[in-house]
Design a protein around this motif. Structure first.
Motif, PDB file in Angstrom:
ATOM      1  N   LYS A 122       0.835  -1.198   0.000  1.00  0.00           N
ATOM      2  CA  LYS A 122       0.000   0.000   0.000  1.00  0.00           C
ATOM      3  C   LYS A 122       0.866   1.243   0.000  1.00  0.00           C
ATOM      4  O   LYS A 122       1.935   1.276   0.614  1.00  0.00           O
ATOM      5  N   GLU A 123       0.395   2.256  -0.717  1.00  0.00           N
ATOM      6  CA  GLU A 123       1.110   3.522  -0.785  1.00  0.00           C
ATOM      7  C   GLU A 123       0.611   4.480   0.293  1.00  0.00           C
ATOM      8  O   GLU A 123      -0.422   4.261   0.924  1.00  0.00           O
ATOM      9  N   ASN A 124       1.376   5.553   0.487  1.00  0.00           N
ATOM     10  CA  ASN A 124       1.005   6.644   1.398  1.00  0.00           C
ATOM     11  C   ASN A 124       0.869   6.218   2.859  1.00  0.00           C
ATOM     12  O   ASN A 124       0.033   6.746   3.593  1.00  0.00           O
ATOM     13  N   TYR A 125       1.706   5.279   3.272  1.00  0.00           N
ATOM     14  CA  TYR A 125       1.808   4.931   4.691  1.00  0.00           C
ATOM     15  C   TYR A 125       3.168   5.395   5.204  1.00  0.00           C
ATOM     16  O   TYR A 125       4.192   5.192   4.534  1.00  0.00           O
ATOM     17  N   GLU A 126       3.169   6.006   6.381  1.00  0.00           N
ATOM     18  CA  GLU A 126       4.437   6.441   6.964  1.00  0.00           C
ATOM     19  C   GLU A 126       5.224   5.240   7.501  1.00  0.00           C
ATOM     20  O   GLU A 126       4.655   4.249   7.955  1.00  0.00           O
ATOM     21  N   ILE A 127       6.533   5.359   7.427  1.00  0.00           N
ATOM     22  CA  ILE A 127       7.448   4.414   8.066  1.00  0.00           C
ATOM     23  C   ILE A 127       8.147   5.201   9.166  1.00  0.00           C
ATOM     24  O   ILE A 127       8.696   6.281   8.922  1.00  0.00           O
ATOM     25  N   TRP A 128       8.114   4.667  10.388  1.00  0.00           N
ATOM     26  CA  TRP A 128       8.494   5.452  11.547  1.00  0.00           C
ATOM     27  C   TRP A 128       9.916   5.151  12.034  1.00  0.00           C
ATOM     28  O   TRP A 128      10.371   4.011  11.981  1.00  0.00           O
ATOM     29  N   GLN A 129      10.559   6.195  12.537  1.00  0.00           N
ATOM     30  CA  GLN A 129      11.888   6.088  13.134  1.00  0.00           C
ATOM     31  C   GLN A 129      11.792   5.540  14.552  1.00  0.00           C
ATOM     32  O   GLN A 129      12.660   4.802  15.021  1.00  0.00           O
ATOM     33  N   ASN A 130      10.720   5.912  15.237  1.00  0.00           N
ATOM     34  CA  ASN A 130      10.504   5.468  16.613  1.00  0.00           C
ATOM     35  C   ASN A 130       9.010   5.529  16.915  1.00  0.00           C
ATOM     36  O   ASN A 130       8.201   5.898  16.046  1.00  0.00           O
ATOM     37  N   PHE A 131       8.644   5.195  18.147  1.00  0.00           N
ATOM     38  CA  PHE A 131       7.230   5.200  18.520  1.00  0.00           C
ATOM     39  C   PHE A 131       6.805   6.515  19.179  1.00  0.00           C
ATOM     40  O   PHE A 131       5.762   6.586  19.824  1.00  0.00           O
ATOM     41  N   ASN A 138       8.430   6.874   3.588  1.00  0.00           N
ATOM     42  CA  ASN A 138       7.044   6.676   3.169  1.00  0.00           C
ATOM     43  C   ASN A 138       6.990   5.488   2.217  1.00  0.00           C
ATOM     44  O   ASN A 138       7.935   5.273   1.436  1.00  0.00           O
ATOM     45  N   THR A 139       5.915   4.722   2.273  1.00  0.00           N
ATOM     46  CA  THR A 139       5.835   3.518   1.436  1.00  0.00           C
ATOM     47  C   THR A 139       5.846   3.836  -0.059  1.00  0.00           C
ATOM     48  O   THR A 139       6.138   2.956  -0.865  1.00  0.00           O
ATOM     49  N   ASN A 140       5.546   5.075  -0.439  1.00  0.00           N
ATOM     50  CA  ASN A 140       5.623   5.444  -1.857  1.00  0.00           C
ATOM     51  C   ASN A 140       7.021   5.205  -2.421  1.00  0.00           C
ATOM     52  O   ASN A 140       7.181   4.914  -3.616  1.00  0.00           O
ATOM     53  N   ILE A 175       6.696  -0.178  10.376  1.00  0.00           N
ATOM     54  CA  ILE A 175       5.598   0.033   9.445  1.00  0.00           C
ATOM     55  C   ILE A 175       4.361  -0.725   9.905  1.00  0.00           C
ATOM     56  O   ILE A 175       4.465  -1.857  10.401  1.00  0.00           O
ATOM     57  N   ASN A 176       3.219  -0.091   9.762  1.00  0.00           N
ATOM     58  CA  ASN A 176       1.947  -0.732  10.089  1.00  0.00           C
ATOM     59  C   ASN A 176       1.767  -1.954   9.195  1.00  0.00           C
ATOM     60  O   ASN A 176       1.896  -1.867   7.963  1.00  0.00           O
ATOM     61  N   SER A 177       1.469  -3.089   9.780  1.00  0.00           N
ATOM     62  CA  SER A 177       1.351  -4.334   9.010  1.00  0.00           C
ATOM     63  C   SER A 177       0.262  -4.260   7.946  1.00  0.00           C
ATOM     64  O   SER A 177       0.289  -5.014   6.969  1.00  0.00           O
TER      65      SER A 177
END
Length: 344
Positions: A122-131, A138-140, A175-177
């Protein structure tokens, strides 16, 4: 009569009180409510979750194993156990659970070893450095790529976050599963359709256990079709190649190929409008060629052969000495056939 019975009951004193109010006495065994607020993760299976302290069953930890909740309060029961009153992030009460079936953690939950391979689906999901939600990517930017989820976190917010790594061991972030799809190490099959030619002597593979099927050198400069591709965990893209007869040749590293392009005589490569097409092919007689949008657009496009012939007859009659040719154009998206006319 009722008064006489009540007087007789009073003679029994403590015994009667114990019988008359037995339920209330047992219910009080849990002790007073103690405000808490701890974030806890369910880390043991086969524990009952209770509806009340008369031990009415509400759930079992098997159904919420590894999930993270908030213990808004707790009870120090007379049986010697501590019971948490659990809530999820939406404020839904989960029941009373023996604290021995939990461990305290942060809101992200505890690290859980994993190891599965996932494709970014999926596109437009953030990938995080920390919580604390500092963005890393970004998944894009990595859409369709394959990674390994070495671990995961069952966050209090209800989402699962993978800690993903590439084939060289570089950490990519959390990343959110939901933005991923579980796949094999080679990645998932992605339909393609482009035409390529082999320019380097790389192996052709029978499968992704690396059983050799052939050598690229045996197919140099031929027009081949990559009907599909795989974005492998090792960082390479592999085309699934077919020849013009529809014979499957195997999987080959995309680095061994280049886009198939041919300069034709007398007409040259003439695509239709670049705003309409991505990639397609045309043929002149028995020769097949590929064009790509952005490579010159000097050809004329018609909906059918009749329209092309009418236009040619009206604008370039044969008596003028002009010569012309027609060829079919196969669009990648909907396979619509058009006719392009080119004049000398």
């Amino acid at each position: 009569m009722k008064k006489n019975i009540f007087k007789k009951l009073l003679v029994a004193g403590t015994l009667i009180v114990g019988i008359a109010f037995g339920t209330k006495v047992e219910a009080s065994n849990q002790g007073p409510y103690i405000k808490d607020g701890s974030i806890v993760q369910v880390n043991k299976q086969n524990y009952e979750i209770w509806q009340n302290f008369n031990w009415k069953l509400k759930n079992n930890t098997n159904n919420v194993y590894n999930k993270t909740f908030q213990a808004r309060g707790r009870y120090q029961h007379k049986n010697g156990q501590s019971y948490y009153s659990l809530y999820d992030s939406k404020g839904n009460w989960q029941g009373y659970l023996n604290s021995n079936a939990t461990k305290k953690t942060g809101k992200q939950g505890s690290y859980i070893s994993d190891g599965r391979y996932v494709r970014i689906s999926k596109e437009n999901y953030e990938i995080w450095q920390n919580f604390y939600w500092k963005q890393k990517n970004n998944t894009n930017n990595i859409y369709d790529k394959t990674f390994q989820a070495r671990g995961r976190y069952q966050h209090f917010n209800g989402a699962t976050y993978y800690s993903i790594y590439d084939g060289k061991g570089h950490w990519q972030g959390y990343i959110n599963s939901i933005a991923t799809q579980q796949v094999k190490k080679q990645g998932s099959y992605i339909p393609d359709g482009r035409y390529v030619q082999i320019t380097k002597n790389y192996e052709l593979w029978q499968n992704f256990s690396w059983k050799k099927k052939g050598d690229g050198a045996n197919h140099y400069n031929k027009r081949l079709q990559a009907r599909g591709k795989y974005n492998n965990f090792n960082g390479n893209t592999y085309y699934s190649l077919y020849d013009d007869n529809g014979v499957w040749l195997g999987y080959i590293n995309a680095n061994a190929t280049k886009t198939y392009q041919v300069t034709t005589e007398p007409y040259g490569a003439r695509p239709t409008s670049s705003s309409e097409l991505l990639v397609g092919e045309y043929h002149v007689g028995n020769s097949h060629y590929t064009y790509y949008s952005g490579i010159g657009n000097s050809g004329m496009t018609f909906a059918n052969t009749k329209d092309a012939n009418n236009w040619a007859a009206e604008n370039h009659p044969s008596s003028s000495g002009g010569s012309w040719g027609t060829w079919e154009v196969l669009m990648k998206d909907n396979k619509e056939v058009r006719v392009t006319v080119e004049f000398n």
